[in-house]
Design a protein around this motif. Structure first.
Motif, mmCIF file in Angstrom:
data_model
loop_
_atom_site.group_PDB
_atom_site.id
_atom_site.type_symbol
_atom_site.label_atom_id
_atom_site.label_comp_id
_atom_site.label_asym_id
_atom_site.label_seq_id
_atom_site.Cartn_x
_atom_site.Cartn_y
_atom_site.Cartn_z
ATOM 1 N N ASP A 32 -3.637 -0.922 4.420
ATOM 2 C CA ASP A 32 -4.938 -1.151 5.053
ATOM 3 C C ASP A 32 -5.011 -2.503 5.763
ATOM 4 O O ASP A 32 -5.860 -2.686 6.639
ATOM 5 N N ILE A 33 -4.169 -3.460 5.369
ATOM 6 C CA ILE A 33 -4.194 -4.789 5.992
ATOM 7 C C ILE A 33 -2.901 -5.067 6.762
ATOM 8 O O ILE A 33 -2.578 -6.211 7.050
ATOM 9 N N THR A 34 -2.186 -4.008 7.122
ATOM 10 C CA THR A 34 -0.924 -4.162 7.844
ATOM 11 C C THR A 34 -1.149 -3.936 9.334
ATOM 12 O O THR A 34 -1.760 -2.945 9.743
ATOM 13 N N ARG A 35 -0.650 -4.855 10.109
ATOM 14 C CA ARG A 35 -0.719 -4.756 11.570
ATOM 15 C C ARG A 35 0.453 -3.879 12.027
ATOM 16 O O ARG A 35 1.541 -4.371 12.293
ATOM 17 N N THR A 36 0.206 -2.598 12.111
ATOM 18 C CA THR A 36 1.276 -1.625 12.351
ATOM 19 C C THR A 36 1.786 -1.616 13.790
ATOM 20 O O THR A 36 2.811 -0.996 14.059
ATOM 21 N N GLN A 37 1.099 -2.310 14.692
ATOM 22 C CA GLN A 37 1.555 -2.354 16.083
ATOM 23 C C GLN A 37 2.472 -3.538 16.378
ATOM 24 O O GLN A 37 2.990 -3.658 17.489
ATOM 25 N N GLU A 38 2.664 -4.411 15.385
ATOM 26 C CA GLU A 38 3.578 -5.552 15.561
ATOM 27 C C GLU A 38 5.022 -5.051 15.711
ATOM 28 O O GLU A 38 5.392 -4.010 15.151
ATOM 29 N N ALA A 39 5.830 -5.828 16.413
ATOM 30 C CA ALA A 39 7.235 -5.458 16.614
ATOM 31 C C ALA A 39 7.960 -5.269 15.285
ATOM 32 O O ALA A 39 8.733 -4.321 15.128
ATOM 33 N N ALA A 40 7.704 -6.153 14.326
ATOM 34 C CA ALA A 40 8.367 -6.047 13.020
ATOM 35 C C ALA A 40 8.009 -4.737 12.325
ATOM 36 O O ALA A 40 8.851 -4.131 11.656
ATOM 37 N N ALA A 41 6.782 -4.287 12.483
ATOM 38 C CA ALA A 41 6.356 -3.021 11.874
ATOM 39 C C ALA A 41 7.132 -1.860 12.468
ATOM 40 O O ALA A 41 7.575 -0.955 11.746
ATOM 41 N N LYS A 42 7.306 -1.906 13.759
ATOM 42 C CA LYS A 42 8.061 -0.847 14.435
ATOM 43 C C LYS A 42 9.530 -0.895 14.043
ATOM 44 O O LYS A 42 10.145 0.151 13.807
ATOM 45 N N GLU A 43 10.090 -2.098 13.945
ATOM 46 C CA GLU A 43 11.492 -2.243 13.527
ATOM 47 C C GLU A 43 11.707 -1.700 12.121
ATOM 48 O O GLU A 43 12.741 -1.101 11.829
ATOM 49 N N LEU A 44 10.739 -1.945 11.241
ATOM 50 C CA LEU A 44 10.839 -1.462 9.861
ATOM 51 C C LEU A 44 10.521 0.025 9.737
ATOM 52 O O LEU A 44 10.791 0.613 8.698
ATOM 53 N N GLY A 45 9.931 0.595 10.765
ATOM 54 C CA GLY A 45 9.535 1.997 10.707
ATOM 55 C C GLY A 45 8.337 2.248 9.806
ATOM 56 O O GLY A 45 8.226 3.308 9.192
ATOM 57 N N LEU A 46 7.430 1.261 9.726
ATOM 58 C CA LEU A 46 6.281 1.376 8.825
ATOM 59 C C LEU A 46 5.443 2.617 9.077
ATOM 60 O O LEU A 46 4.815 3.138 8.156
ATOM 61 N N GLY A 47 5.416 3.074 10.303
ATOM 62 C CA GLY A 47 4.635 4.263 10.624
ATOM 63 C C GLY A 47 5.080 5.491 9.855
ATOM 64 O O GLY A 47 4.309 6.430 9.668
ATOM 65 N N GLN A 48 6.316 5.453 9.375
ATOM 66 C CA GLN A 48 6.862 6.597 8.628
ATOM 67 C C GLN A 48 6.788 6.406 7.116
ATOM 68 O O GLN A 48 7.104 7.322 6.359
ATOM 69 N N TRP A 49 6.420 5.216 6.670
ATOM 70 C CA TRP A 49 6.388 4.949 5.231
ATOM 71 C C TRP A 49 5.232 5.686 4.573
ATOM 72 O O TRP A 49 4.118 5.718 5.124
ATOM 73 N N PRO A 50 5.485 6.245 3.392
ATOM 74 C CA PRO A 50 4.383 6.881 2.657
ATOM 75 C C PRO A 50 3.329 5.847 2.267
ATOM 76 O O PRO A 50 3.630 4.684 2.045
ATOM 77 N N ARG A 51 2.104 6.311 2.200
ATOM 78 C CA ARG A 51 0.982 5.457 1.790
ATOM 79 C C ARG A 51 0.472 5.992 0.455
ATOM 80 O O ARG A 51 -0.548 6.673 0.402
ATOM 81 N N ASP A 52 1.244 5.652 -0.582
ATOM 82 C CA ASP A 52 0.905 6.141 -1.916
ATOM 83 C C ASP A 52 1.287 5.095 -2.957
ATOM 84 O O ASP A 52 1.916 4.088 -2.633
ATOM 85 N N ASP A 53 0.888 5.345 -4.210
ATOM 86 C CA ASP A 53 1.155 4.379 -5.282
ATOM 87 C C ASP A 53 2.640 4.052 -5.410
ATOM 88 O O ASP A 53 3.003 2.916 -5.677
ATOM 89 N N GLY A 54 3.490 5.037 -5.219
ATOM 90 C CA GLY A 54 4.927 4.825 -5.356
ATOM 91 C C GLY A 54 5.510 3.913 -4.286
ATOM 92 O O GLY A 54 6.564 3.319 -4.482
ATOM 93 N N SER A 55 4.825 3.794 -3.171
ATOM 94 C CA SER A 55 5.308 2.966 -2.060
ATOM 95 C C SER A 55 4.579 1.634 -1.951
ATOM 96 O O SER A 55 4.928 0.800 -1.121
ATOM 97 N N ARG A 56 3.589 1.425 -2.790
ATOM 98 C CA ARG A 56 2.747 0.224 -2.703
ATOM 99 C C ARG A 56 3.566 -1.076 -2.732
ATOM 100 O O ARG A 56 3.351 -1.977 -1.919
ATOM 101 N N GLU A 57 4.489 -1.187 -3.667
ATOM 102 C CA GLU A 57 5.283 -2.422 -3.786
ATOM 103 C C GLU A 57 6.182 -2.647 -2.576
ATOM 104 O O GLU A 57 6.417 -3.788 -2.180
ATOM 105 N N ARG A 58 6.660 -1.579 -1.979
ATOM 106 C CA ARG A 58 7.480 -1.705 -0.771
ATOM 107 C C ARG A 58 6.645 -2.309 0.360
ATOM 108 O O ARG A 58 7.119 -3.173 1.098
ATOM 109 N N TRP A 59 5.403 -1.871 0.490
ATOM 110 C CA TRP A 59 4.496 -2.411 1.507
ATOM 111 C C TRP A 59 4.205 -3.886 1.231
ATOM 112 O O TRP A 59 4.222 -4.705 2.148
#
Length: 119
Positions: free
Chosen positions: A54-81
């Motif tokens: 919710d507080i991630t700037r997903t349009q930043e270059a680093a977000a695109k490089e990391l592929g954040l748009g494809q990351w799950p948004r769930d409890d299991g992925s919270r620590e990765r975020w």
């Protein structure tokens, strides 16, 4: 009260100007230089009542490089975020104000800043 800012950000400069105009007592944290660790990010998320995506700037270059748009948004992925936000602080939405009453707000509008001041 503390405000996390990037001085190059117009929303951050606007929030600081409003705090100054209201005579608020606050501390500035340039979070790109004084990078919050995972524990601090968890604490701010709790205070915000939000998840890391919710507080991630997903349009930043680093977000695109990391592929954040494809990351799950769930409890299991919270620590990765959270780790991504700590490792790439430019991804953190700004400004964030942590208030004396234990709450926090993403202060992108004058109304949000005034809301913190009225607490």
């Amino acid at each position: 009260m503390e405000i996390w800012i990037n001085p190059a950000c117009s929303k951050c400069r606007s929030a600081v100007s409003l705090l100054d105009a209201e005579g608020a007592d606050y501390t500035v944290r340039r979070y790109l230089e004084d990078v919050p660790g995972p524990d601090e990010i968890r604490e701010v998320l709790e205070r915000l009542g939000l998840e890391p995506w919710d507080i991630t700037r997903t349009q930043e270059a680093a977000a695109k490089e990391l592929g954040l748009g494809q990351w799950p948004r769930d409890d299991g992925s919270r620590e990765r975020w959270i780790a991504a936000l700590s490792e790439h602080p430019r991804l953190i939405q700004r400004p964030i104000i942590t208030a004396e009453d234990g709450t926090a707000v993403v202060a992108r509008t004058d109304e949000a800043v005034r809301g913190v001041l009225s607490r």
